[in-house]
Design an enzyme around this catalytic site. Structure first.
Site, PDB file in Angstrom:
ATOM      1  N   LYS A   1      34.749  66.482  42.191  1.00  0.00           N
ATOM      2  CA  LYS A   1      34.103  65.577  41.914  1.00  0.00           C
ATOM      3  C   LYS A   1      33.883  64.454  43.470  1.00  0.00           C
ATOM      4  O   LYS A   1      33.298  63.340  43.989  1.00  0.00           O
ATOM      5  CB  LYS A   1      35.314  64.511  41.712  1.00  0.00           C
ATOM      6  N   GLN A   2      34.718  65.325  44.663  1.00  0.00           N
ATOM      7  CA  GLN A   2      35.114  65.066  45.688  1.00  0.00           C
ATOM      8  C   GLN A   2      34.752  66.076  47.135  1.00  0.00           C
ATOM      9  O   GLN A   2      35.073  67.501  46.658  1.00  0.00           O
ATOM     10  CB  GLN A   2      35.574  64.080  46.421  1.00  0.00           C
TER      11      GLN A   2
ATOM     12  N   GLU B   1      39.224  66.340  41.635  1.00  0.00           N
ATOM     13  CA  GLU B   1      40.085  66.317  40.081  1.00  0.00           C
ATOM     14  C   GLU B   1      39.277  66.524  38.841  1.00  0.00           C
ATOM     15  O   GLU B   1      39.989  65.787  37.391  1.00  0.00           O
ATOM     16  CB  GLU B   1      40.819  64.430  39.890  1.00  0.00           C
TER      17      GLU B   1
ATOM     18  N   TRP C   1      47.669  59.282  47.483  1.00  0.00           N
ATOM     19  CA  TRP C   1      47.420  60.221  49.731  1.00  0.00           C
ATOM     20  C   TRP C   1      46.605  59.431  50.051  1.00  0.00           C
ATOM     21  O   TRP C   1      46.174  59.573  51.391  1.00  0.00           O
ATOM     22  CB  TRP C   1      46.750  61.358  49.388  1.00  0.00           C
ATOM     23  N   ASP C   2      45.421  58.274  49.435  1.00  0.00           N
ATOM     24  CA  ASP C   2      44.762  57.373  50.238  1.00  0.00           C
ATOM     25  C   ASP C   2      45.229  56.932  51.475  1.00  0.00           C
ATOM     26  O   ASP C   2      44.782  57.318  53.276  1.00  0.00           O
ATOM     27  CB  ASP C   2      44.604  56.866  49.615  1.00  0.00           C
TER      28      ASP C   2
END
Length: 779
Positions: free
Chosen positions: A610-611, A497, A354-355
């Site tokens: 994580k993000q 994640e 998806w980046d």
């Protein structure tokens, strides 16, 4: 150690330099100084070999599967860059003797790698070395290398060995059959190999040319052919003060080349490759490099961005991001995507995530829409694999793979990953099974491109079908909760994640809801605008019940709402999990240090992210949430976020700009910029961080310049960092190229057309023709 001062005054903010060689940290510069042109990528390993070095040459789209127990990956093609030098019978190495004036520099302006130093041999002889290298942007199949060496004090006996080495592998996985090795006219080397499973033919052809003090020279030659390797070994005597020059040219072709008519016939492809090499030989290294330099000059003219900052690193960082987005993007072929490490290393096996759609695509949407369209056509071709994945999982429609390679391959995420520090067992990678938000992310990207470009032909040919078929998937994926009288999405992984098998990840639910609403909107529009197209799509996709089902389920999907504090739960259980002080891990030099102390299962039960996860919603769907709600959630979730993903800093920086927190926004921009270009020695060993590079551009344009597409309108709300005096950049909007020039006091926008342009500036609608100027303090 990296220096960010220009190698020369004209390269200030255009180059960065490694000032000393560390054989224990080779991966950093190999990655960040990698070369490429979208067709192929060449990792910048030194010409002489060292233990710990990684030599990579990747050709986009040539995926191969080593065996049935491994996933497909980009195969590491034969190495063409290694040169072995024996000086007076001793192997040249920077690990012996002494080195002075060492510099290895990537010149972003000309996309050229240079390395120079003076080496004193163990025998006390000083030799000046200069290496140059480029991967042509003019001829996508060409690699050029140049070596100059001059004995300074005494003459030397030199043995130079160079060729094509197919003993390379992907961390031990060999993707090629032995192949054929030929040498023509004692001059031209040619290797032909075929991948073991995908049966892609590779043809590499190379030549060497020598000069002494500028005059052609033919040294004594010995030809050597071994298993998966062929070399030319040259012997010569050099006097003190004489300069030897080697030019090496390489042509790389594969049977997947869309630009070569002979690609489908191996014998014709071999002949074409050799002919192309001879043609390059006639042009000469310097002429070929000049064509390449001119091609890059045109690119920088299109992408011209200027920053006047108290910190000169800022403009260099943005140019670094644009450079790498250019060298990793396959603008030549819509059958290929962008790998998470570009073409700079083996990390993530060359797969697309998806980046691309969320972090990289916006750069091309607003800088070169035709490239954005090509990248989305790659996803259209991927509908075959997406439909296959949906069917395999018991769903309808298009369920996009979490990782994708060749578009029709379907899901290619590895099943097993790193070792769990607690159990000692290998960790299962669940993303390929249950990280499903990518399907809505791609639909969002189609909408984003269409609204910004106005490309109706794309929507008619590809876009509507992608949006409808992803909506079909979500309609089949939703689960009815009888007790709560709502549809839910359970057992997933969101962008965070570190949380697996969660129910109702807010990002996933909201994006699925967006996808369904989008399909409903466009279905209704097509009924009026183009009923024939709609009829074809209904027949192809089986949409007899589609619109009614979309409406029913969109109305009943569970969208987590804020609690009394204004916090939206990331998922059903996140807010009930144990809290952990992340201070010791926030300043980590390497990501993932938390897992030296805890297993993934343990982290899964902590309020640790994580993000950016739910915060992504406040950027992508920002007009659905009030500013105070965004800030409350930012303040809650950021302290719990490790930023272990390179995707994270840019999102947080943009949101900080939205909150008028200029200091924090700039600090996070710098942290994003330093992921690859910063001082950490091993941050980029597996390759550059492609999404982060797109995020750097977004920090500047979407964050500091305040550019957003909201409800089909272009909004502008500049919030320049205190350290910046001026920002200038181009931006395409619905086919018109706009040039923005922003200072702290004034903004000027010029258009390449006299048609009326409508914008929303600081919330106020404005229209202009040709040029618009105004004082920011008066807005």
């Amino acid at each position: 150690m990296l220096s960010y001062n220009g190698q020369t005054p004209e390269l200030e903010q255009w180059s960065f330099t490694e000032t000393s060689f560390n054989p224990l940290a080779q991966g950093k510069c190999e990655s960040v100084m990698s070369l490429g042109n979208g067709y192929m990528g060449l990792r910048s390993a030194t010409e002489e070999a060292y233990i710990g070095g990684t030599r990579n040459l990747f050709v986009n789209g040539t995926f191969n599967r080593f065996d049935e127990l491994e996933v497909t990956e980009l195969p590491n093609a034969a190495d063409v860059t290694q040169i072995e030098l024996l000086v007076d019978g001793r192997r040249f190495s920077l690990e012996t003797g002494d080195t002075a004036d060492y510099e290895r520099t990537l010149n972003l302006r000309d996309a050229e790698l240079t390395r120079s130093f003076v080496w004193r041999s163990p025998d006390g002889k000083r030799i000046r070395f200069e290496f140059r290298r480029f991967v042509s942007k003019d001829d996508l199949h060409l690699i050029g290398m140049k070596l100059r060496m001059t004995p300074l004090d005494e003459g030397i006996t030199l043995r130079l060995t160079s060729g094509i080495n197919a003993q390379a592998a992907n961390s031990g996985s060999q993707h090629f059959h032995e192949g054929e090795k030929r040498i023509f006219d004692k001059k031209y080397l040619q290797l032909v190999q075929t991948t073991t499973e995908s049966k892609v033919d590779f043809v590499l052809s190379a030549l060497h040319r020598f000069l002494i003090d500028g005059h052609p020279f033919e040294p004594a030659l010995q030809m050597e052919i071994e298993r998966r390797k062929m070399e030319m070994a040259y012997r010569m005597e050099l006097k003190a003060g004489q300069t030897l020059e080697l030019h090496k040219l390489v042509q790389v072709h594969t049977s997947r080349d869309a630009d070569v008519e002979a690609a489908g016939d191996l014998e014709k492809l071999r002949a074409h490759s050799l002919e192309a090499l001879k043609k390059a030989e006639s042009a000469g290294y310097d002429g070929l490099f000049e064509r390449h330099r001119q091609a890059w000059a045109e690119i920088w003219s299109r992408y011209r961005v200027e920053i006047e900052s108290a910190h000169r690193f800022d403009l260099l960082a943005l140019r670094f991001a644009i450079y790498h987005m250019t060298v990793m993007t396959p603008v030549h072929d819509r059958r290929m995507g962008i790998g998470a490490k570009g073409l700079s290393g083996e990390g993530y096996k060359g797969h697309s995530f998806w980046d691309t759609e969320i972090f990289i695509l916006p750069f091309f949407i607003y800088s070169e829409p035709s490239v954005a369209r090509t990248l989305l056509e790659y996803r259209y071709l991927g509908l075959e694999g997406a439909r296959k994945k949906a069917e395999e999982n018991g769903f309808r429609g298009a369920m996009y793979p979490w990782e994708v390679a060749w578009p029709s391959d379907g899901e290619v995420t590895p099943v097993w990953g790193a070792v769990d520090v607690v159990t000692g067992k290998q960790t299962k990678i669940w993303s390929g099974f249950i990280e499903q938000h990518i399907t809505a992310d791609i639909a969002y990207a189609v909408w984003h491109y269409y609204k910004a470009s106005g490309d109706q032909r794309f929507m008619d040919d590809y876009g509507y079908e992608m949006i409808f078929d992803t909506a079909v998937f979500w309609a089949s994926r939703l689960e009815w909760n009888e007790e709560a009288s709502r549809y839910e999405i359970n057992g997933v992984i969101g962008p965070d994640e570190y949380k697996e098998h969660v129910d109702n990840n807010a990002f996933t639910n909201y994006m699925a809801h967006f996808n369904l609403l989008l399909a409903i909107q466009y279905y209704d529009e097509l009924k009026d605008r183009d009923p024939q197209l709609l009829e074809r799509l209904e027949s192809k996709l089986g949409l007899e019940r589609g619109p009614q089902e979309w409406r029913e389920k969109a109305d009943a999907i569970y969208l987590p709402q804020p609690d009394g504090r204004g916090i939206i739960a990331q998922d059903d259980t996140y807010l009930q999990k144990q809290e952990l002080d992340l201070t010791p891990y926030k300043s980590q030099a390497k990501v993932g240090t938390l897992f030296q102390d805890y297993s993934l299962d343990q982290v899964n039960e902590m309020q640790v992210s994580k993000q950016a996860d739910i915060l992504m919603l406040f950027y992508l769907l920002e007009n659905r949430f009030a500013p105070e709600l965004k800030r409350a959630n930012y303040d809650y979730y950021e302290p719990k976020t490790l930023h272990d993903s390179s995707l994270s800093f840019s999102t947080h920086s943009i949101l900080a700009s939205d909150f008028d927190d200029k200091k924090l926004a700039y600090e996070l921009f710098r942290r994003a910029a330093e992921i690859d270009l910063g001082p950490h020695e091993h941050s980029s060993d597996a390759g550059i961080h492609a999404a982060s590079l797109g995020g750097i551009w977004q920090c500047v344009v979407m964050g500091f310049a305040g550019i957003r597409m909201l409800d089909g309108a272009l909004h502008v709300h500049p919030k320049m960092p205190d350290a910046w005096e001026r920002l200038s950049f181009p931006l395409f909007w619905k086919g018109t190229k706009l040039q923005f020039n922003v200072t702290k006091e004034r903004m000027e926008i010029s258009a390449d057309t006299q048609e009326e342009i409508e914008l929303v500036i600081y919330g106020k609608k404005m229209s202009f023709q040709g040029r618009l100027q105004f004082e920011l303090m008066h807005i």
